[in-house]
Design a protein around this motif. Sequence first.
Motif, mmCIF file in Angstrom:
data_model
loop_
_atom_site.group_PDB
_atom_site.id
_atom_site.type_symbol
_atom_site.label_atom_id
_atom_site.label_comp_id
_atom_site.label_asym_id
_atom_site.label_seq_id
_atom_site.Cartn_x
_atom_site.Cartn_y
_atom_site.Cartn_z
ATOM 1 N N LEU A 1 0.708 -1.372 0.088
ATOM 2 C CA LEU A 1 0.227 0.110 -0.707
ATOM 3 C C LEU A 1 1.113 0.986 0.143
ATOM 4 C CD1 LEU A 1 -2.770 -1.232 2.397
ATOM 5 C CD2 LEU A 1 -3.196 -1.347 -0.227
ATOM 6 N N VAL A 2 1.946 1.515 1.088
ATOM 7 C CA VAL A 2 3.235 2.783 1.201
ATOM 8 C C VAL A 2 3.476 2.379 -0.084
ATOM 9 C CG1 VAL A 2 4.997 3.248 2.156
ATOM 10 C CG2 VAL A 2 3.129 1.972 3.262
ATOM 11 N N THR A 3 4.255 1.334 -1.263
ATOM 12 C CA THR A 3 4.577 1.313 -1.763
ATOM 13 C C THR A 3 4.138 2.659 -3.190
ATOM 14 O OG1 THR A 3 6.102 -0.046 -1.435
ATOM 15 C CG2 THR A 3 6.330 0.345 -4.153
ATOM 16 N N ALA A 4 2.943 1.478 -3.216
ATOM 17 C CA ALA A 4 1.512 1.631 -3.880
ATOM 18 C C ALA A 4 1.124 3.418 -3.985
ATOM 19 C CB ALA A 4 0.460 1.100 -4.723
ATOM 20 N N SER A 5 1.309 3.383 -3.106
ATOM 21 C CA SER A 5 0.153 5.346 -3.196
ATOM 22 C C SER A 5 1.571 5.939 -2.871
ATOM 23 C CB SER A 5 -0.229 5.625 -1.808
ATOM 24 O OG SER A 5 0.839 5.305 -0.609
ATOM 25 N N ARG A 6 2.732 5.426 -3.152
ATOM 26 C CA ARG A 6 4.150 6.783 -3.020
ATOM 27 C C ARG A 6 4.375 6.521 -4.733
ATOM 28 N NH1 ARG A 6 8.492 5.110 0.964
ATOM 29 N NH2 ARG A 6 7.571 5.928 3.326
ATOM 30 N N LEU A 7 4.281 5.768 -5.430
ATOM 31 C CA LEU A 7 4.561 5.524 -6.607
ATOM 32 C C LEU A 7 3.383 6.524 -7.353
ATOM 33 C CD1 LEU A 7 6.039 2.613 -7.799
ATOM 34 C CD2 LEU A 7 7.315 4.739 -7.434
ATOM 35 N N VAL A 8 2.391 6.096 -7.618
ATOM 36 C CA VAL A 8 1.268 6.746 -7.567
ATOM 37 C C VAL A 8 1.221 8.680 -7.320
ATOM 38 C CG1 VAL A 8 -1.787 7.242 -7.564
ATOM 39 C CG2 VAL A 8 -0.517 5.173 -7.624
ATOM 40 N N ALA A 9 1.531 8.985 -6.312
ATOM 41 C CA ALA A 9 1.327 10.728 -5.958
ATOM 42 C C ALA A 9 2.663 11.001 -6.590
ATOM 43 C CB ALA A 9 2.736 10.366 -4.397
ATOM 44 N N TYR A 10 3.689 10.085 -6.568
ATOM 45 C CA TYR A 10 4.712 10.785 -7.122
ATOM 46 C C TYR A 10 5.054 11.346 -9.201
ATOM 47 C CZ TYR A 10 9.240 10.613 -9.750
ATOM 48 O OH TYR A 10 10.384 11.371 -10.574
ATOM 49 N N GLU A 11 3.790 9.998 -10.100
ATOM 50 C CA GLU A 11 4.038 10.041 -11.235
ATOM 51 C C GLU A 11 2.708 11.211 -12.294
ATOM 52 O OE1 GLU A 11 4.956 8.754 -13.926
ATOM 53 O OE2 GLU A 11 6.243 7.525 -12.282
ATOM 54 N N ARG A 12 1.809 11.758 -10.500
ATOM 55 C CA ARG A 12 0.978 12.211 -10.875
ATOM 56 C C ARG A 12 1.840 14.326 -10.155
ATOM 57 N NH1 ARG A 12 -2.520 12.176 -13.476
ATOM 58 N NH2 ARG A 12 -3.942 13.729 -11.748
ATOM 59 N N THR A 13 2.753 13.748 -9.651
ATOM 60 C CA THR A 13 2.715 15.620 -8.654
ATOM 61 C C THR A 13 3.856 15.913 -10.591
ATOM 62 O OG1 THR A 13 3.327 15.034 -6.665
ATOM 63 C CG2 THR A 13 4.920 16.794 -7.616
ATOM 64 N N LYS A 14 4.808 14.626 -10.725
ATOM 65 C CA LYS A 14 5.655 14.974 -11.642
ATOM 66 C C LYS A 14 4.618 15.407 -13.131
ATOM 67 C CE LYS A 14 7.706 11.564 -14.502
ATOM 68 N NZ LYS A 14 8.542 10.583 -14.647
ATOM 69 N N ALA A 15 3.641 14.774 -13.504
ATOM 70 C CA ALA A 15 2.677 15.170 -14.802
ATOM 71 C C ALA A 15 2.128 16.767 -14.268
ATOM 72 C CB ALA A 15 1.344 14.225 -14.490
ATOM 73 N N LEU A 16 1.917 17.055 -13.283
ATOM 74 C CA LEU A 16 1.284 18.835 -12.778
ATOM 75 C C LEU A 16 2.296 19.604 -13.123
ATOM 76 C CD1 LEU A 16 -0.900 17.761 -9.959
ATOM 77 C CD2 LEU A 16 -1.805 18.118 -12.552
ATOM 78 N N LEU A 17 3.606 19.312 -12.374
ATOM 79 C CA LEU A 17 4.562 20.153 -12.625
ATOM 80 C C LEU A 17 5.411 20.224 -14.022
ATOM 81 C CD1 LEU A 17 7.275 18.908 -9.510
ATOM 82 C CD2 LEU A 17 5.764 20.752 -9.675
ATOM 83 N N SER A 18 5.176 18.861 -15.188
ATOM 84 C CA SER A 18 5.713 19.292 -16.124
ATOM 85 C C SER A 18 4.583 19.874 -17.240
ATOM 86 C CB SER A 18 5.800 18.139 -16.958
ATOM 87 O OG SER A 18 4.216 16.654 -17.422
ATOM 88 N N GLU A 19 3.299 19.542 -16.842
ATOM 89 C CA GLU A 19 1.838 20.557 -17.486
ATOM 90 C C GLU A 19 2.620 22.140 -16.839
ATOM 91 O OE1 GLU A 19 -1.655 19.289 -16.066
ATOM 92 O OE2 GLU A 19 -1.195 17.479 -16.654
ATOM 93 N N ALA A 20 2.780 23.076 -16.084
ATOM 94 C CA ALA A 20 3.066 24.122 -15.011
ATOM 95 C C ALA A 20 4.318 24.702 -16.455
ATOM 96 C CB ALA A 20 3.195 24.408 -13.672
#
Length: 105
Positions: A86-105
Amino acid sequence: ETRPRHALHSGHVLALSAPVGALAWLSCYGFDTVKSVQQSQPLDRSAANKAPPLSTVAGATRHVWERGGVAGFYRGALASTSRAVLVTASRLVAYERTKALLSEA
């Protein structure tokens, strides 16, 4: 939703990272057990009474082996691995979403 071709959907990241988290945790679990045995011994040697010498990795490993064999190194692994998944999966999803949001900005 528009995203680059190479970007994975959050569900895919979740599904792919869960088994990776389980495998990573299980591969290290025996070492964590030995570490926990060492950390759980009393600091005051006089209070230990005839406890096995657990201050070394070899002594703690021997102690776990003598009390439970290979299974002794993995006692409690299911609960810990479930948490790690659960911890690994949630961390990687958060990382990928953050990365995607930052690349859009």
